[in-house]
Each structure stands twice: as C-alpha cells, then as structure tokens.
Design a protein around this motif. Structure first.
Motif, PDB file in Angstrom:
ATOM      1  N   LEU A  37       1.191  -1.833   0.360  1.00 34.17           N
ATOM      2  CA  LEU A  37      -0.224  -0.234  -0.137  1.00 34.17           C
ATOM      3  C   LEU A  37       0.843   1.268  -0.101  1.00 34.17           C
ATOM      4  CD1 LEU A  37      -2.883  -1.101   2.211  1.00 34.17           C
ATOM      5  CD2 LEU A  37      -2.843  -0.853   0.018  1.00 34.17           C
ATOM      6  N   ASN A  38       2.023   0.951   1.157  1.00 39.56           N
ATOM      7  CA  ASN A  38       3.180   2.458   0.615  1.00 39.56           C
ATOM      8  C   ASN A  38       3.249   2.979  -0.750  1.00 39.56           C
ATOM      9  OD1 ASN A  38       3.114   3.276   3.376  1.00 39.56           O
ATOM     10  ND2 ASN A  38       4.492   1.874   3.941  1.00 39.56           N
ATOM     11  N   ALA A  39       3.395   1.506  -1.756  1.00 44.14           N
ATOM     12  CA  ALA A  39       3.667   2.373  -3.235  1.00 44.14           C
ATOM     13  C   ALA A  39       2.904   2.678  -3.641  1.00 44.14           C
ATOM     14  CB  ALA A  39       4.439   0.538  -3.447  1.00 44.14           C
ATOM     15  N   TYR A  90       0.160   4.412  -2.178  1.00 43.83           N
ATOM     16  CA  TYR A  90       0.786   5.972  -1.938  1.00 43.83           C
ATOM     17  C   TYR A  90       0.865   6.566  -2.510  1.00 43.83           C
ATOM     18  CZ  TYR A  90      -3.375   3.929   1.247  1.00 43.83           C
ATOM     19  OH  TYR A  90      -4.300   2.933   1.859  1.00 43.83           O
ATOM     20  N   ASN A  91       2.546   6.180  -2.571  1.00 45.85           N
ATOM     21  CA  ASN A  91       3.800   6.703  -2.994  1.00 45.85           C
ATOM     22  C   ASN A  91       3.789   7.248  -4.609  1.00 45.85           C
ATOM     23  OD1 ASN A  91       5.213   7.366  -0.462  1.00 45.85           O
ATOM     24  ND2 ASN A  91       5.872   5.678  -0.518  1.00 45.85           N
ATOM     25  N   GLY A  92       2.738   6.598  -5.336  1.00 43.41           N
ATOM     26  CA  GLY A  92       3.430   6.323  -6.526  1.00 43.41           C
ATOM     27  C   GLY A  92       3.719   6.139  -7.132  1.00 43.41           C
ATOM     28  N   GLN A  93       4.352   4.135  -6.770  1.00 43.61           N
ATOM     29  CA  GLN A  93       5.007   3.669  -7.076  1.00 43.61           C
ATOM     30  C   GLN A  93       4.387   2.683  -8.186  1.00 43.61           C
ATOM     31  OE1 GLN A  93       7.631   3.107  -3.242  1.00 43.61           O
ATOM     32  NE2 GLN A  93       8.952   4.511  -3.725  1.00 43.61           N
ATOM     33  N   THR A  94       3.524   2.725  -8.363  1.00 46.87           N
ATOM     34  CA  THR A  94       2.714   1.629  -9.105  1.00 46.87           C
ATOM     35  C   THR A  94       3.368   1.229 -10.363  1.00 46.87           C
ATOM     36  OG1 THR A  94       0.786   3.144  -9.964  1.00 46.87           O
ATOM     37  CG2 THR A  94       0.820   1.673  -7.810  1.00 46.87           C
ATOM     38  N   TYR A  97       1.114 -14.242  -9.764  1.00 44.77           N
ATOM     39  CA  TYR A  97       2.267 -14.221  -9.980  1.00 44.77           C
ATOM     40  C   TYR A  97       2.613 -12.878  -8.839  1.00 44.77           C
ATOM     41  CZ  TYR A  97       2.917 -16.975 -14.373  1.00 44.77           C
ATOM     42  OH  TYR A  97       2.431 -17.549 -14.883  1.00 44.77           O
ATOM     43  N   PHE A  98       3.678 -12.923  -8.512  1.00 50.68           N
ATOM     44  CA  PHE A  98       4.073 -11.262  -8.115  1.00 50.68           C
ATOM     45  C   PHE A  98       3.517 -10.425  -8.187  1.00 50.68           C
ATOM     46  CE2 PHE A  98       6.450  -8.824  -4.994  1.00 50.68           C
ATOM     47  CZ  PHE A  98       6.997  -9.400  -3.952  1.00 50.68           C
ATOM     48  N   TRP A  99       3.877  -9.894  -8.735  1.00 54.93           N
ATOM     49  CA  TRP A  99       3.542  -7.897  -8.821  1.00 54.93           C
ATOM     50  C   TRP A  99       1.604  -8.409  -9.384  1.00 54.93           C
ATOM     51  CZ3 TRP A  99       5.743  -4.705  -7.283  1.00 54.93           C
ATOM     52  CH2 TRP A  99       7.052  -4.879  -6.921  1.00 54.93           C
ATOM     53  N   ASP A 100       0.953  -9.736  -9.601  1.00 49.26           N
ATOM     54  CA  ASP A 100      -0.100  -9.318  -9.824  1.00 49.26           C
ATOM     55  C   ASP A 100      -0.680 -10.167  -8.227  1.00 49.26           C
ATOM     56  OD1 ASP A 100      -0.206  -9.953 -12.769  1.00 49.26           O
ATOM     57  OD2 ASP A 100      -1.003 -11.966 -12.742  1.00 49.26           O
ATOM     58  N   PHE A 101      -0.114 -10.385  -7.931  1.00 50.62           N
ATOM     59  CA  PHE A 101      -1.223 -10.169  -6.051  1.00 50.62           C
ATOM     60  C   PHE A 101      -0.644  -8.789  -5.246  1.00 50.62           C
ATOM     61  CE2 PHE A 101      -0.060  -9.931  -1.348  1.00 50.62           C
ATOM     62  CZ  PHE A 101      -1.526 -10.420  -0.816  1.00 50.62           C
ATOM     63  N   ALA A 102       0.428  -7.469  -6.212  1.00 53.74           N
ATOM     64  CA  ALA A 102       0.281  -6.369  -5.629  1.00 53.74           C
ATOM     65  C   ALA A 102      -0.371  -5.875  -6.177  1.00 53.74           C
ATOM     66  CB  ALA A 102       2.053  -5.594  -6.234  1.00 53.74           C
ATOM     67  N   ARG A 103      -0.416  -5.821  -7.562  1.00 52.12           N
ATOM     68  CA  ARG A 103      -1.604  -5.172  -8.047  1.00 52.12           C
ATOM     69  C   ARG A 103      -3.194  -5.173  -7.482  1.00 52.12           C
ATOM     70  NH1 ARG A 103       1.953  -6.521 -12.664  1.00 52.12           N
ATOM     71  NH2 ARG A 103       2.996  -4.728 -13.236  1.00 52.12           N
ATOM     72  N   ALA A 104      -3.327  -6.733  -7.295  1.00 51.51           N
ATOM     73  CA  ALA A 104      -4.475  -7.056  -6.207  1.00 51.51           C
ATOM     74  C   ALA A 104      -4.879  -5.883  -5.673  1.00 51.51           C
ATOM     75  CB  ALA A 104      -4.951  -7.895  -6.205  1.00 51.51           C
ATOM     76  N   ILE A 105      -3.765  -5.909  -4.559  1.00 57.75           N
ATOM     77  CA  ILE A 105      -3.763  -4.459  -3.409  1.00 57.75           C
ATOM     78  C   ILE A 105      -4.239  -3.301  -3.640  1.00 57.75           C
ATOM     79  CG2 ILE A 105      -2.251  -3.906  -1.422  1.00 57.75           C
ATOM     80  CD1 ILE A 105      -1.499  -6.305  -0.793  1.00 57.75           C
TER      81      ILE A 105
END
Length: 375
Positions: free
Chosen positions: A203-205, A207-211, A271-279
């Motif tokens: 989530l910090n990524a 909020y910090n515009g790092q997506t 996939y790792f970044w799919d999890f991040a994007r789901a969050i």
C-alpha cells in the motif's frame, strides 16, 4: 464466516496462546472463540493491544518467554492442555541478538514450561522461509525439502526459526517428558488485518505513486497466505495432537501429526506483481499495466544496494532493500498436500477475499490515524 453453534464447536480444553496480542496471535484467539469450546488465555510481553472484550472471558498475562520464572507461574495458573507459541519479532524489525533471544532461547524456555506443567500439545509457529536460501527458487516445494543449513542461510531470522523448530520437534515424546506432543506450522507470506509487513508495504508503494515500477518480469509464482487460514491450520494441528494424546499407540507415519512440520499456504499461488496489483486495485487503483516500467533484477539489486549505503549514512530507512528485490523476483510456491491429508486443512478465506479484508482494515486504520492527528 457464519457463526458456529455452541453445540457444534470442537473441544480444545484450556488453550494458552503465546504472543496472543500480536498479529497472528490475536487472530488465533478470535478463531478459537468463534469455532471451539475452550478456555482461552493469552501470554505476551505486553497485553495492551488487540485485546478481546472482558465479556469474552479471555485471560491476559504479561510475561517474558526468555525467563522461566516469568512464565511458569502463568502455566501453573492456567493449566493449559494446548500451548500455541506464535511469539517472534517480525522478520524485518529485529536485530540478530533479539532473534536469537526470542526465537531460540525463548522457545527453549517455552518447551521447559510445557514439560514442567503437564501440557499435552505444543504447536509452534515456524516459517516456510527455513527451506529457502533467498537465492534459489522454491518450485512446488514440500516438507521433504531440507531445512537450509546455517552455512547457506542468508537470513538470520530464518536461521533462528529453523533452530527453534528443531527444538520443538525434538521435544515430541522426549524421554524426559513422553506425554508432550509437538508439531510446527510453516506459513508462507502471511498477510491480513493487523499485518505490519506485506499489506502496508504494497500500500505504501501505491500511496507513494510507485505502481509504475516492476522488479523482474513477473513470471515468478509466489504463495501468500491470509492470516485466518494460518490460525485455522494451527488449531487443526492442536486438535490432532489432543486426539493423538488419547491413543494407546502412535499413529502410522502417513497419518501422524506429532513430531511433524506442515507448510501452510492459501493453496493459490499467484504471480508476485499480480498480488501487488490486486492490493492496489482493492485500494482504489484503476490503472492497468500500460504505464509499468520493468526493471531487471540485476539493476534493481544495484539500486537497492546503493540505497542501503545511503540509508546507512543518512540514518533514514531505505525505500528499497536487497531483500525486497530478491523476494519480488524469486519463485516461491509450495505443495501443501501433507497438511491437507493429515490435518484436513483447506483455506477458510480465499486469496481475493483476504486481500479485500486486509486492504479495508489498513485503509480504516490509516483514516483513524488521520482523525487522531487532526484532533
């Protein structure tokens, strides 16, 4: 989950949750109260957070698991049939001395307290990281994979969890205390409400515009596990140990739980970044992947190493660490067939539902902190 009628709840006797005010521990307490007949006590260094209402009947005790004289009176007072030991510094927050003191020395003290007070079942929270050297991939790994030896283990936290697990399993039916049965649960990628690592980091990524950044090619499957499912596995193990303690002879090798370790996941590698994007999507992100800049692992490691040195000089935490680069680029998914067969384990909460619950909790917490600051 729908409430379970009291008449249908499985009995567990007296249960002592060590670390029961922590992340996993308080979810364990919640699940025991929802699904089991039990008298629940909590032992933690400090018991001021994540407490149940007094009306729920949970007893709370302050105690230091590295000091037998601090915790043995609690064991003698609560007379636990089951002890679930979840206490540990988080993998990213502790210093080596603290990991050693709590994970290794503290676990030895817990075992001694169990032996001295007639505990029937001890379930230990280990970690799937003990079979990972943080370099080589784990592809459909199971409990037959060897624990990484100290000479090859790059993460000291994992080393101490492995040592503690070995002590717990060695205490099963030991000659000096043959009635104590033990086992270990090895969770992978724990997340959920109260999480201080996985969910807040992603989530910090956001909020910090790092997506718009991605480390690696996102072809690496990874196992993340919702916290309630991990709590569920602990309690299934506790039930199995209590049942085993009533038998006149040990179970067969393909059935036994005591003296065993169990890998636990959501059984849904992603996939790792799919999890991040789901969050990020659960938090409100509507962008796709068209804006994403893919950074290779080698370049990412170089940047993280540079930031690590800058952090050391400035005394400010680095926004990217070598460990984060390694984790986000490595394949790490597990075979939990052993837990399915011997514990009857299946996730209670799906990965997607877990993500939504975890993000909602984190957003509500952030809003609550904002309100406090504005008052």
């Amino acid at each position: 989950m729908a409430p379970i009628p009291a008449s249908e709840k499985a009995p567990l006797g007296n249960v002592l949750v060590i670390g029961g005010c922590g992340f996993l521990g308080h979810h364990l307490v919640d699940l025991i109260l929802e699904s089991y007949k039990a008298s629940v006590s909590v032992l933690d260094l400090y018991t001021t957070r994540n407490r149940r209402p007094d009306s729920d009947g949970v007893s709370y005790y302050n105690g230091d698991i590295t000091d037998l004289s601090s915790i043995l009176p609690v064991f003698e007072k609560t007379k636990p049939d089951v002890v679930i030991h979840t206490a540990s510094p988080t993998a990213v927050d502790g210093a080596k001395a603290l990991f050693k003191k709590v994970n290794v020395d503290g676990t030895k003290v817990v075992i001694e307290a169990c032996q001295k007070s007639g505990v029937k079942a001890l379930v230990y929270t280990s970690s799937a990281s003990i079979i990972s050297d943080s370099v080589n991939d784990l592809i459909n790994a199971d409990e037959r994979w060897p624990v990484i030896p100290a000479s090859a283990q790059s993460e000291y936290y994992s080393l101490t969890k492995a040592e503690a697990e070995a002590f717990v399993l060695a205490a099963n039916r030991s000659p000096t205390c043959p009635k104590l049965l033990t086992c270990a649960i090895r969770p992978s990628g724990i997340f959920g409400p109260g999480d201080v690592q996985q969910t807040p980091g992603f989530l910090n990524a956001y909020y910090n515009g790092q997506t718009g950044f991605q480390l690696g090619s996102n072809d690496n499957l990874f196992d993340f596990t919702y916290v309630t499912n991990i709590a569920h596995a602990h309690l299934l193990a506790a039930r199995a140990l209590i049942y085993t303690s009533t038998l006149s002879h040990p179970l067969q090798d393909l059935e036994k739980v005591d003296g065993e370790a169990f890998l636990i996941t959501n059984d849904s590698p992603v996939y790792f970044w799919d999890f991040a994007r789901a969050i990020w999507k659960a938090a409100g992100n509507e962008r796709g992947t068209e804006h994403v800049w893919v950074i290779g692992q080698s370049l990412g490691m170089g940047v993280a190493t540079l930031l690590k040195w800058i952090s050391w000089v400035t005394r400010k935490p680095a926004r990217l660490t070598p460990l984060q680069v390694k984790y986000s680029c490595m394949t790490r998914y597990l075979d939990i067939g052993k837990a399915k067969k011997r514990l009857g384990y299946a996730p209670l909460v799906s990965l997607q539902d877990g993500i939504e619950l975890a993000v909602k909790w984190a957003i509500d917490e952030k809003a609550g902190e904002g309100e406090k600051k504005s008052q």
